[in-house]
Design an enzyme around this catalytic site. Structure first.
Site, short mmCIF file in Angstrom:
data_model
loop_
_atom_site.label_atom_id
_atom_site.label_comp_id
_atom_site.label_asym_id
_atom_site.label_seq_id
_atom_site.Cartn_x
_atom_site.Cartn_y
_atom_site.Cartn_z
N ASN A 1 -10.14 0.31 0.28
CA ASN A 1 -8.68 0.31 0.17
C ASN A 1 -8.30 -0.19 -1.22
OD1 ASN A 1 -5.92 -0.08 0.32
ND2 ASN A 1 -5.96 -1.23 2.23
N CYS B 1 0.80 -1.22 0.00
CA CYS B 1 0.00 0.00 0.00
C CYS B 1 0.84 1.27 0.00
CB CYS B 1 -0.94 0.00 1.20
SG CYS B 1 -2.19 -1.31 1.14
N HIS C 1 -2.99 7.14 3.25
CA HIS C 1 -3.46 5.89 2.66
C HIS C 1 -4.80 5.52 3.28
CE1 HIS C 1 -3.84 1.86 1.28
NE2 HIS C 1 -3.56 1.32 2.46
#
Length: 332
Positions: free
Chosen positions: A286, A116, A256
């Site tokens: 996500n 990520c 994030h």
């Protein structure tokens, strides 16, 4: 000698049409909208449907929009870096496939896998090619078809992830704008808490690995949450302190989008009001390497030239970091 900075001069994105809601998820696995919203903060996520459709389709659409918005022809692009953990195939690189689909024929291209944190690592890498004076136009794309590695019988992970892509164009400038600083980290021990068990050279695909559902995301949520909260917050505060920035000096935090509680904890440590934090996890979930550039794309019309912005991420590896940049242009 005049210093060259790498500055973002445009943002493009693409999100699939299909919306997977919490209500639909609750018919697939034992979960509820209340459970997901309370623990993660996600209402819905986008899913790429269609036989033969992969991450390159998402990335190509995002870059196509980017090139159109910045009036850039494919022939002008010098380099394409695709941050992804869901490549179309083991090889060739998804960036190569994207370039072919768009007629980007004068560039070299490669993939970068940092979980990520992928967009941060790719942005830092691409900026070096600009700062060196070697290239004039570098495209960074975060693109993910996370639905391809999500186990929709696993209530702990299936609600978290979605599909999408977003891209930025980096160009040189001699102004005091663009990428100012970076702090990037990895700790390989974290792999045991977040990984895909099979499909690599260590454990190639077999009937056994498929039967055991080992080609999906494996995550120990509590461990990942604990490390994400501390590391994202620490590195973001460290960046502020290094550049003598207070909360008042910072225009935006771009975190994030993994868990709303992680975002809130990071912003609190930085002393930031919610109004200065980009949050769209409720709509998209996500999207791994795509979350940070998707935020830049969605908030593009609110960004002003010279805005102090901190990008912050945490991902599998473990990987984490922050990038301090001064925004490069006013709303168009």
């Amino acid at each position: 000698m005049t210093k060259i900075n790498a500055v973002i001069t445009g943002v493009g994105a693409y999100l699939p049409d299909y919306i997977l809601t919490n209500e639909e998820l609750s018919t697939m696995v034992d979960t509820t909208d209340e459970w997901i919203m309370t623990r993660i903060g996600i209402k819905e996520r986008r899913i790429l449907k269609g036989e033969g459709k992969g991450t390159s389709d998402l990335g190509a659409k995002a870059i196509e929009e980017l090139l159109k918005k910045t009036n850039t022809s494919p022939e002008e692009v010098d380099l394409v870096i695709c941050a992804t953990v869901t490549p179309d195939m083991q090889f060739p690189a998804t960036a190569n496939i994207i370039s072919d689909k768009l007629g980007i024929n004068n560039a070299f291209s490669f993939d970068l896998n940092a979980g990520c944190s992928g967009f941060l690592f790719a942005l830092a890498t691409g900026s070096k090619y600009i700062q060196s004076g070697m290239y004039k136009k570098v495209v960074i794309v975060g693109a993910e078809k996370m639905s391809s590695i999500v186990d929709y019988t696993d209530r702990q992970t299936c609600a978290i992830f979605g599909d999408g892509a977003a891209a930025v164009l980096l160009e040189p400038t001699t102004e005091n704008i663009g990428l100012i600083d970076e702090m990037l980290h990895t700790q390989g021990f974290g792999r045991k808490h977040l990984h895909q068990k099979a499909g690599g050279s260590c454990k190639p695909a077999s009937h056994e690995t498929v039967d055991n559902r080992e080609h999906f995301i494996y995550q120990e949520g509590n461990h990942v949450f604990k490390h994400a909260v501390s590391n994202m917050a620490d590195v973001s505060v460290e960046m502020m302190e290094k550049h003598n920035m207070s909360a008042e000096d910072l225009a935006w935090l771009v975190p994030h989008q993994a868990n709303n509680r992680i975002i809130e904890a990071t912003a609190k440590r930085m002393g930031l009001a919610k109004e200065k934090v980009m949050i769209n996890i409720e709509k998209y979930g996500n999207t791994t390497s795509a979350t940070i550039p998707l935020c830049l794309w969605e908030w593009e019309n609110q960004l002003k030239k010279g805005d102090n912005i901190i990008l912050s991420g945490f991902g599998a590896g473990f990987t984490w970091g922050s990038i301090f940049l001064k925004w490069g242009y006013d709303p168009k």
